[in-house]
Design an enzyme around this catalytic site. Sequence first.
Site, mmCIF file in Angstrom:
data_model
loop_
_atom_site.group_PDB
_atom_site.id
_atom_site.type_symbol
_atom_site.label_atom_id
_atom_site.label_comp_id
_atom_site.label_asym_id
_atom_site.label_seq_id
_atom_site.Cartn_x
_atom_site.Cartn_y
_atom_site.Cartn_z
ATOM 1 N N GLU A 170 49.285 38.161 1.158
ATOM 2 C CA GLU A 170 49.286 37.164 2.223
ATOM 3 C C GLU A 170 49.859 35.806 1.806
ATOM 4 O O GLU A 170 49.139 34.798 1.773
ATOM 5 C CB GLU A 170 47.862 36.984 2.764
ATOM 6 C CG GLU A 170 47.234 38.275 3.261
ATOM 7 C CD GLU A 170 45.822 38.077 3.837
ATOM 8 O OE1 GLU A 170 45.249 36.989 3.671
ATOM 9 O OE2 GLU A 170 45.310 39.015 4.459
ATOM 10 N N GLU A 361 44.840 45.996 4.446
ATOM 11 C CA GLU A 361 43.522 45.455 4.806
ATOM 12 C C GLU A 361 43.337 45.591 6.301
ATOM 13 O O GLU A 361 44.265 45.336 7.078
ATOM 14 C CB GLU A 361 43.383 43.961 4.477
ATOM 15 C CG GLU A 361 43.222 43.636 3.038
ATOM 16 C CD GLU A 361 43.077 42.128 2.796
ATOM 17 O OE1 GLU A 361 42.623 41.394 3.700
ATOM 18 O OE2 GLU A 361 43.445 41.697 1.695
HETATM 19 O O1 IFM Z 1 38.760 38.171 2.613
HETATM 20 C C1 IFM Z 1 40.068 38.050 3.063
HETATM 21 C C2 IFM Z 1 41.036 38.569 2.031
HETATM 22 O O2 IFM Z 1 40.894 37.933 0.814
HETATM 23 C C3 IFM Z 1 42.446 38.370 2.508
HETATM 24 N N1 IFM Z 1 42.642 38.894 3.821
HETATM 25 C C4 IFM Z 1 41.688 38.525 4.839
HETATM 26 C C5 IFM Z 1 40.279 38.793 4.354
HETATM 27 C C6 IFM Z 1 39.273 38.412 5.441
HETATM 28 O O3 IFM Z 1 39.414 37.082 5.793
#
Ligand code: IFM
Length: 455
Positions: A170, A361
């Site tokens: 990210e 994710e």
């Molecule tokens: O916890 C975070 C993660 O570190 C990165 N992506 C989003 C998740 C939830 O906010």
Amino acid sequence: MTPKTPSYLFPKSFTWGVATSSFQIEGATQEDGRGPSIWDTFCQQENTIVDHSNGDLACDHYHRWQEDLDLIKSLNVDAYRFSIAWPRVMPQGGGEIEQRGLDFYDRLVDGLLERNIDPWVTLYHWDLPQALQDRGGWVSRETVDHFIEYTRVVCERLGDRVAGWITHNEPWCASVLGHLNGDHAPGLKDHYAHLASSHHLLLSHGLAVPVIREIVGDKPIGITLNLVPSVPASPSEADAEANERFDGFFNRWYLDPLVGRGYPEDMLKRYREENYIDDWSFIHEGDLEAIAEPIDFLGINYYSRGIIRSDKVTETDNEPIEVIAIGEHTDMGWEVYPQGIYDLLTRVNADYPFTSIYITENGAAYATGPDEDGQIKDHRRESYLREHLIACHKARTAGVPLDGYFAWSLMDNFEWAFGYGKRFGLVYVDYETQKRTLKQSAQWYRELVTSRVIP
Ligand code: IFM
């Protein structure tokens, strides 16, 4: 005749996993020679973390990793995505290598393989060594060189056993939350820092790819972007324009250069017209070619969609922000919108030439804790995952080359500026005792990955 309930079967080759990141779970921030990271520093500052917590103990994974690997094994998943803490491996960011830090990840990788779980490594999930921040961090080009040095060290040690490589997690968060609105470490609020850091993050990705490839051979290498499909809040021209800008700011700024299109022209024009910054010299000749180094897959993190209104802009930078006004929300205040993952996957597939995509994710924060019997009945998480996976299945049927899915997260952990209050885990963590308990959603996920059919 009653209509048959559709069966959502995924092929054997589809990778099922769970994900975490180093700072969010490891703790042991001062052990075995680990240097401080920007998140250690950020947590010590006032008004940065809502519950005034830090990563000193977190889930104590650094000491409990074997128990945690057993938990992962009990879920029957194919793969575990975790990140390496750069300051554990190179406490100063470059130069001296801390063998004890590398040894930890070496043991972790072997422990996964012994349990027949594929290790997937993210090289950078935001815990930059503070020593590099002191020299400018991602705003400085020097950090790119150190990232390559660090990448080489990690790949040389683990490259023979890791199944998949992700350079960055990210970069939008690292550059925007970290350098533009100050919500994340290093807490800067500066236009130049925003754009220079985004460029250096992407450049370090592009330059790292051939280095990783040279060492690890034909293992898949990619990058993970957090992408947000968005819609204008109304049919007005102003909202349509704000939506276009949001998409440029959030999605295309990262996607376009990865496939050789450079930074989006409309965004460059806007930034120029607004005199957003006056010095673009951080982009050197050849950088855009380097960023466009071919990758094997794109990792996508999806949580929710954006509904964009022209009159809702962020304080620091005049960027449109999403307005979430409808539907059910998670504890993050994010709308539960499963259709968004389908819209996003099909859009990325239509507009970009990635030949393989992973959801690296996806998940939801709900605080559900143990009931009187000690059971954690997190029905809403189970339903969130189920609906999103049905949408993923549909996207595959529509031709998206979606090859895997990693649930966020294996266990409750340190949710950055929100501290420990937001629980994303399939596994409940009692932070007083460090006891782990599988939530109902974890049992549901195990059933899914075992049968490969959405229950
Ligand atoms: O916890 C975070 C993660 O570190 C990165 N992506 C989003 C998740 C939830 O906010």
